[in-house]
Write a protein that holds these residues in place. Structure first.
Motif, PDB file in Angstrom:
ATOM      1  N   CYS A 268      31.994  24.051  20.161  1.00 22.09           N
ATOM      2  CA  CYS A 268      31.394  22.572  19.990  1.00 22.09           C
ATOM      3  C   CYS A 268      30.381  22.380  21.058  1.00 22.09           C
ATOM      4  CB  CYS A 268      32.554  21.715  20.033  1.00 22.09           C
ATOM      5  SG  CYS A 268      31.955  19.857  19.660  1.00 22.09           S
ATOM      6  N   CYS A 285      34.307  19.134  14.504  1.00 29.84           N
ATOM      7  CA  CYS A 285      35.402  19.143  15.525  1.00 29.84           C
ATOM      8  C   CYS A 285      36.416  18.185  15.531  1.00 29.84           C
ATOM      9  CB  CYS A 285      34.595  19.326  16.962  1.00 29.84           C
ATOM     10  SG  CYS A 285      35.379  19.521  18.320  1.00 29.84           S
ATOM     11  N   ILE A 293      28.231  21.887  15.942  1.00 30.85           N
ATOM     12  CA  ILE A 293      29.189  23.350  15.810  1.00 30.85           C
ATOM     13  C   ILE A 293      28.180  24.387  15.875  1.00 30.85           C
ATOM     14  CG2 ILE A 293      30.864  24.421  14.561  1.00 30.85           C
ATOM     15  CD1 ILE A 293      31.990  21.703  15.803  1.00 30.85           C
TER      16      ILE A 293
END
Length: 395
Positions: A268, A285, A293
């Motif tokens: 992330c 996330c 991501i």
């Protein structure tokens, strides 16, 4: 292997600048010139076959011609350019983007300088800046493949699983959707994948796997490499080896433990966490809610694989988890130079010098790590999101 010899080979090395300072690979080191790469590979790394993949640049070609004219290098009858103990294979990394798909990088290798110059002339008709590395070409992947092969060249998809600009990472779920897989010379696994991971995709079974450095600095040359059995270090012999003809073949892959690769796990960008599937929901996330991501190689393979578990083809050589010397904690430039002065090349230090002899110079701690690296015993913390993993001593 009667009549055959084994050579270490790293077939993906970038040129940062020309000797006159012209940019080639913008993110590459300024001292990463054609000559410096050949010298580093020959004199310090101990690599017998070196693929320099920015040789399509006209400015680079001018330098190559100068070294040939001066007699410091010479073209081999079987293809490639010889400098001392290393043969340079002339290559080019090219970005393709088929309609409706993401971009992917492909490697093209040509037998000689004349062939590469002619290829550059053709590319200049379909590319905005042929002098730079990894530029997009405005033809399809199959059209580029046909052009390379019609010129006697070899096509190898680069770092095939990485999330940015690779066949599986951004362009296709199946390589056969954009390329003729039966005519490819090989595929390059990339720093975050190994043989076992790639063997979950059945369409790769017939293809030779390559492990190359994708070096953007002199120090990174040989961080991944191959051992290849050939009669002599030339382009023609390399072509036979990649296609496993007449006993020629890749006899070993030496790659980073995939956990050391900087795109191994999903990451992330917002909160900086390495994520697994339990921390993702519809590409969000769960730790912070961000959609920024970067899907890691391991997770991408799990998503597109057509096998639950790997089925390793019988022709596959062993894959060795190799830790480059620069990854060894405490082994800095001064000690590196001392080791190379005494033991010749990095390949000698990594593979052949007894640990006891290394300990006399580097101390028992560093020597022990090199020994554990040979045996695959070093512990590895996974990398992700553009950050390399780290190693520590096994217990």
């Amino acid at each position: 292997m009667t009549g055959l010899h084994e050579y270490y080979a790293d077939l993906h090395i970038h040129i940062g600048r020309t000797e006159k300072g012209a940019p080639v690979k913008i993110s590459g080191a300024a001292n990463l010139t054609f000559f410096n790469i050949a010298r580093e590979a020959s004199e310090r790394k101990g690599i017998g076959i070196t693929g320099i993949i920015d040789c399509h640049s006209p400015a680079v070609q001018e330098e190559i011609e100068e070294y040939l004219e001066q007699g410091e290098m010479e073209e081999q009858p079987g293809g490639g350019i010889r400098y001392k103990q290393t043969t340079v294979i002339l290559g080019s990394e090219i970005e393709v983007k088929d309609p409706g798909r993401g971009p992917a990088h492909l490697l093209a290798y040509l037998p000689d300088l004349a062939g590469m110059k002619a290829f550059t002339s053709w590319m200049s008709l379909h590319m905005k800046n042929v002098g730079l590395s990894s530029q997009r070409i405005y033809v399809t992947a199959r059209e580029l493949q046909e052009e390379v092969e019609s010129r006697g060249g070899l096509m190898v998809p680069a770092h095939i699983f990485t999330p940015h600009k690779s066949v599986y990472g951004s362009a296709a779920r199946r390589m056969g959707e954009i390329l003729d897989t039966e005519r490819l010379a090989a595929v390059e696994l990339g720093l975050s994948a190994d043989t076992e991971m790639a063997s979950r995709l059945s369409e790769l079974d017939g293809l030779t796997f390559l492990t190359d450095s994708d070096a953007h600095s002199l120090a990174k040359i040989g961080r991944e490499y191959n051992r290849i059995a050939m009669a002599e270090p030339t382009f023609n012999e390399l072509a036979k080896a990649l296609r496993r003809v007449d006993g020629r073949r890749v006899t070993a892959n030496y790659g980073l433990n995939p956990r050391l690769g900087k795109y191994h796990r999903t990451f992330c960008l917002a909160c900086g966490q390495i994520l697994d599937q339990t921390q993702l929901a519809a590409e969000v996330c769960l730790s912070c809610g961000s959609r920024k991501i970067v899907r890691g190689v391991m997770d991408r393979i799990a998503h597109i694989a057509d096998r639950v578990s790997p089925e390793i083809a019988v022709h596959r050589p062993p894959y060795h988890f190799q830790v480059p010397l620069e990854f060894i904690p405490g082994l800095g430039p001064k000690l590196m130079n001392r080791l190379l002065e005494l033991f010749g090349t990095e390949m000698n230090v990594l593979h052949h010098v007894p640990v006891e002899a290394l300990a006399e110079i580097a101390g028992p701690g560093i020597a022990g790590m090199i020994g554990e690296a040979r045996a695959g015993l070093l512990q590895v913390d996974a990398g992700g999101g553009g950050t390399y993993g780290r190693i520590s001593r096994g217990k």
